[in-house]
Design an enzyme around this catalytic site. Structure first.
Site, PDB file in Angstrom:
ATOM      1  N   SER A   1       0.678  -1.731  -0.036  1.00  0.00           N
ATOM      2  CA  SER A   1       0.072   0.067  -0.072  1.00  0.00           C
ATOM      3  C   SER A   1       1.100   1.326   0.181  1.00  0.00           C
ATOM      4  CB  SER A   1      -0.848  -0.013   1.343  1.00  0.00           C
ATOM      5  OG  SER A   1      -0.861   1.191   0.946  1.00  0.00           O
TER       6      SER A   1
ATOM      7  N   MET B   1     -12.104   3.997  -0.404  1.00  0.00           N
ATOM      8  CA  MET B   1     -13.152   4.602   0.865  1.00  0.00           C
ATOM      9  C   MET B   1     -13.356   6.257   0.285  1.00  0.00           C
ATOM     10  SD  MET B   1      -9.950   2.928   3.525  1.00  0.00           S
ATOM     11  CE  MET B   1      -8.510   3.134   1.572  1.00  0.00           C
TER      12      MET B   1
HETATM   13  C1  DX5 Z   1      -5.817   1.767   5.519  1.00  0.00           C
HETATM   14  C2  DX5 Z   1      -5.910   1.539   4.111  1.00  0.00           C
HETATM   15  C3  DX5 Z   1      -4.438   0.613   3.719  1.00  0.00           C
HETATM   16  C4  DX5 Z   1      -3.544   0.455   5.235  1.00  0.00           C
HETATM   17  C5  DX5 Z   1      -2.463  -0.258   5.426  1.00  0.00           C
HETATM   18  O1  DX5 Z   1      -7.094   2.165   5.465  1.00  0.00           O
HETATM   19  O2  DX5 Z   1      -6.915   1.485   3.335  1.00  0.00           O
HETATM   20  O3  DX5 Z   1      -4.366  -0.041   2.715  1.00  0.00           O
HETATM   21  O4  DX5 Z   1      -2.306   1.921   4.227  1.00  0.00           O
HETATM   22  O5  DX5 Z   1      -1.567   0.331   6.038  1.00  0.00           O
HETATM   23  P1  DX5 Z   1      -0.902  -0.718   7.085  1.00  0.00           P
HETATM   24  O6  DX5 Z   1       0.069  -2.026   6.151  1.00  0.00           O
HETATM   25  O7  DX5 Z   1       0.098  -0.075   7.984  1.00  0.00           O
HETATM   26  O8  DX5 Z   1      -1.575  -1.082   8.316  1.00  0.00           O
HETATM   27 ZN    ZN Z   2      -6.209  -0.217   1.840  1.00  0.00          ZN
END
Ligand code: DX5
Ligand code: ZN
Length: 218
Positions: A7, A68
């Protein structure tokens, strides 16, 4: 082999394309691109122009776009045009779900759906047969670097069982948020995930290439 979609929310945006190139060269299967509108979630990330630039810099990469946002239907075609391959939206959206799946497909992308931690997994069941990807949230969406909620493991297991029952062997069963090497990552794979999304565990690692390789060997 477990697939990995790092991500970019945790990447250094000043050198985004280079960061993506390095994780792809290390074996990452796709790039997870988190779009937040400050309404569906309480944070704002990035949108269409950044994806367009990434696509131009790295045209061969597969872009796993996680919307989102409150109105995925309104933006699906635009994200497809900007370079998305997979477009995942949330079942909690107020937009018409069938129309949104249809719009993603009509734009030439593969549809995915996600759900927030408080949403029961059965909310996705009516749509499963039309999806290429299901994304279980391991955290409340909106921010990277949060702690994993174990309830995601039960959801993964339930989705894996339901996909098996329906013969959906091709389904990407993905998990996003709090996914780490050595702890929650292996637990997610054991519960049925075949695509791990990891932000901080990849982009904040000392050795990103090593982290990518270790995730893919889970
Ligand atoms: C959160 C995002 C994730 C986020 C995950 O709302 O959808 O994709 O980047 O980050 P980590 O792996 O650091 O929890
Ligand atoms: Zn995500």
């Amino acid at each position: 082999m477990t697939k990995l979609s790092p991500s970019v929310l945790s990447a250094d945006f000043a050198c985004l394309a280079e960061s993506c190139r390095s994780v792809l060269e290390a074996g990452a299967d796709m790039i997870h691109y988190d779009v937040m509108d400050g309404h569906f979630v309480d944070n704002i990330s990035f949108g269409l122009p950044v994806l367009e630039s990434l696509k131009k810099a790295l045209p061969q990469a597969i872009y796993d776009v996680h919307l989102m946002i409150t109105h995925p239907l309104r933006y699906a075609a635009d994200f497809a045009k900007a370079g998305a391959d997979y477009i995942t939206f949330h079942v909690e959206t107020t937009d018409d779900i069938q129309q949104t799946i249809d719009a993603i497909r009509a734009a030439g992308c593969k549809p995915g759906m996600s759900l927030k931690p408080d949403t029961p997994v059965e909310a996705l069941f009516p749509w499963l047969d039309q999806l290429s990807l299901v994304l279980v949230m391991g955290v409340e969406p909106g921010h990277g670097g949060q702690a994993f909620l174990n309830s995601a493991l039960d959801k993964l297991a339930a989705l894996r069982a339901e996909c098996r029952r329906r013969g959906l062997g091709e389904m990407l069963l993905s998990v996003d948020g709090g996914v780490k090497l050595g702890t929650t990552g292996p637990a997610c794979v054991a519960a049925g995930a075949n695509l791990l999304v990891a932000g901080s565990a990849v982009f904040c690692a000392q050795d990103k290439a090593k982290a990518v390789a270790e995730f893919r060997s889970l």
